[in-house]
Design a protein around this motif. Structure first.
Motif, PDB file in Angstrom:
ATOM      1  N   UNK A  54      51.440  35.673 100.407  1.00 17.79           N
ATOM      2  CA  UNK A  54      49.988  35.845 100.353  1.00 17.79           C
ATOM      3  C   UNK A  54      49.646  36.016  98.876  1.00 17.79           C
ATOM      4  N   UNK A  55      48.879  35.075  98.346  1.00 19.59           N
ATOM      5  CA  UNK A  55      48.583  35.084  96.922  1.00 19.59           C
ATOM      6  C   UNK A  55      47.103  35.208  96.634  1.00 19.59           C
ATOM      7  N   UNK A  56      46.807  35.619  95.409  1.00 19.69           N
ATOM      8  CA  UNK A  56      45.442  35.850  94.960  1.00 19.69           C
ATOM      9  C   UNK A  56      45.236  35.112  93.648  1.00 19.69           C
ATOM     10  N   UNK A  57      44.305  34.162  93.628  1.00 21.39           N
ATOM     11  CA  UNK A  57      44.084  33.348  92.447  1.00 21.39           C
ATOM     12  C   UNK A  57      45.260  32.418  92.223  1.00 21.39           C
ATOM     13  N   UNK A  58      45.228  31.696  91.116  1.00 24.65           N
ATOM     14  CA  UNK A  58      46.352  30.817  90.787  1.00 24.65           C
ATOM     15  C   UNK A  58      46.408  30.592  89.282  1.00 24.65           C
ATOM     16  N   UNK A  59      47.596  30.241  88.832  1.00 26.73           N
ATOM     17  CA  UNK A  59      47.765  29.848  87.432  1.00 26.73           C
ATOM     18  C   UNK A  59      48.685  28.638  87.389  1.00 26.73           C
ATOM     19  N   UNK A  70      51.822  25.258  90.143  1.00 26.78           N
ATOM     20  CA  UNK A  70      50.841  26.320  90.305  1.00 26.78           C
ATOM     21  C   UNK A  70      51.443  27.431  91.150  1.00 26.78           C
ATOM     22  N   UNK A  71      51.071  28.650  90.838  1.00 27.00           N
ATOM     23  CA  UNK A  71      51.537  29.833  91.572  1.00 27.00           C
ATOM     24  C   UNK A  71      50.394  30.838  91.647  1.00 27.00           C
ATOM     25  N   UNK A  72      50.478  31.768  92.605  1.00 24.07           N
ATOM     26  CA  UNK A  72      49.447  32.813  92.650  1.00 24.07           C
ATOM     27  C   UNK A  72      49.549  33.734  91.436  1.00 24.07           C
ATOM     28  N   UNK A  73      48.417  34.247  90.995  1.00 21.39           N
ATOM     29  CA  UNK A  73      48.408  35.180  89.856  1.00 21.39           C
ATOM     30  C   UNK A  73      49.142  36.459  90.248  1.00 21.39           C
ATOM     31  N   UNK A  74      48.798  37.010  91.403  1.00 22.61           N
ATOM     32  CA  UNK A  74      49.538  38.124  92.000  1.00 22.61           C
ATOM     33  C   UNK A  74      49.677  37.814  93.488  1.00 22.61           C
ATOM     34  N   UNK A  75      50.642  38.451  94.132  1.00 23.82           N
ATOM     35  CA  UNK A  75      50.801  38.223  95.559  1.00 23.82           C
ATOM     36  C   UNK A  75      51.902  39.077  96.144  1.00 23.82           C
ATOM     37  N   UNK A  76      52.109  38.890  97.454  1.00 22.83           N
ATOM     38  CA  UNK A  76      53.174  39.618  98.134  1.00 22.83           C
ATOM     39  C   UNK A  76      53.591  38.858  99.382  1.00 22.83           C
ATOM     40  N   UNK A  77      54.755  39.245  99.875  1.00 16.54           N
ATOM     41  CA  UNK A  77      55.232  38.717 101.146  1.00 16.54           C
ATOM     42  C   UNK A  77      55.741  39.881 101.987  1.00 16.54           C
ATOM     43  N   UNK A  81      62.695  43.153 105.950  1.00 12.91           N
ATOM     44  CA  UNK A  81      63.313  44.369 105.408  1.00 12.91           C
ATOM     45  C   UNK A  81      62.360  45.160 104.514  1.00 12.91           C
ATOM     46  N   UNK A  82      61.567  44.460 103.713  1.00 10.98           N
ATOM     47  CA  UNK A  82      60.694  45.129 102.756  1.00 10.98           C
ATOM     48  C   UNK A  82      59.652  44.148 102.224  1.00 10.98           C
ATOM     49  N   UNK A  83      58.664  44.672 101.543  1.00 11.81           N
ATOM     50  CA  UNK A  83      57.674  43.825 100.887  1.00 11.81           C
ATOM     51  C   UNK A  83      58.275  43.261  99.606  1.00 11.81           C
ATOM     52  N   UNK A  84      57.996  42.008  99.338  1.00 16.34           N
ATOM     53  CA  UNK A  84      58.267  41.417  98.035  1.00 16.34           C
ATOM     54  C   UNK A  84      56.924  41.349  97.329  1.00 16.34           C
ATOM     55  N   UNK A  85      56.800  42.076  96.230  1.00 17.83           N
ATOM     56  CA  UNK A  85      55.556  42.097  95.461  1.00 17.83           C
ATOM     57  C   UNK A  85      55.719  41.210  94.238  1.00 17.83           C
TER      58      UNK A  85
END
Length: 146
Positions: A54-59, A70-77, A81-85
């Motif tokens: 799940x991403x927010x914005x892009x660069x 292109x990739x999200x500016x910030x995001x997480x999955x 087992x755990x969140x990947x931030x």
């Protein structure tokens, strides 16, 4: 031959993804809370990137090898087992931001957190905002249009 990026923005609905992918109720609640926070901090609506990010914005990035994408500016999955931030830019001036984050593990390209209650949300906000600033300064970034 140029390598194709697996992680691209998709049209999958973020809420549908969380409701179908995340089984643990606490992780589901934490996921929706992270979406609220990251949307607020970044100024972007959440979008799915690849099957689970799940991403927010892009660069836009471009390596000296010629590989770009292109990739999200910030995001997480919300992995099982755990969140990947995906929120950290490893620069000298940003290293101190991890000091107050709380209980986490550092990966090569992300920070791993079991649950939001393990971390300091104020520190998370500072890391997210520093990452947005870093991406804005070093890449063609959707944040330029904000």
């Amino acid at each position: 031959m140029a390598k194709t990026n697996k992680t691209t923005e998709t049209q999958v609905d973020v809420t549908d993804f969380i409701n179908s992918y995340v089984e643990n109720e606490q992780k589901k609640s934490d996921s929706f809370h992270l979406i609220k926070l990251m949307s607020e901090w970044s100024g972007f609506e959440p979008k799915m990137w690849g099957p689970t990010i799940i991403g927010f914005g892009s660069y836009h990035y471009k390596y000296s090898s010629g590989h770009q994408g292109d990739m999200p500016i910030i995001g997480f999955s919300p992995r099982k087992a755990e969140f990947s931030l995906y929120i950290y830019s490893p620069t000298e001036e940003n290293k101190h931001l991890l000091d107050n984050l709380g209980k986490f593990k550092m990966g090569k390209a992300c920070i791993y957190v079991k649950k939001l209650s393990d971390i300091n949300i104020d520190a998370l906000e500072k890391i997210c905002k520093a990452t947005i600033m870093y991406q804005n300064e070093h890449h063609e970034c959707a944040c330029h249009k904000k």
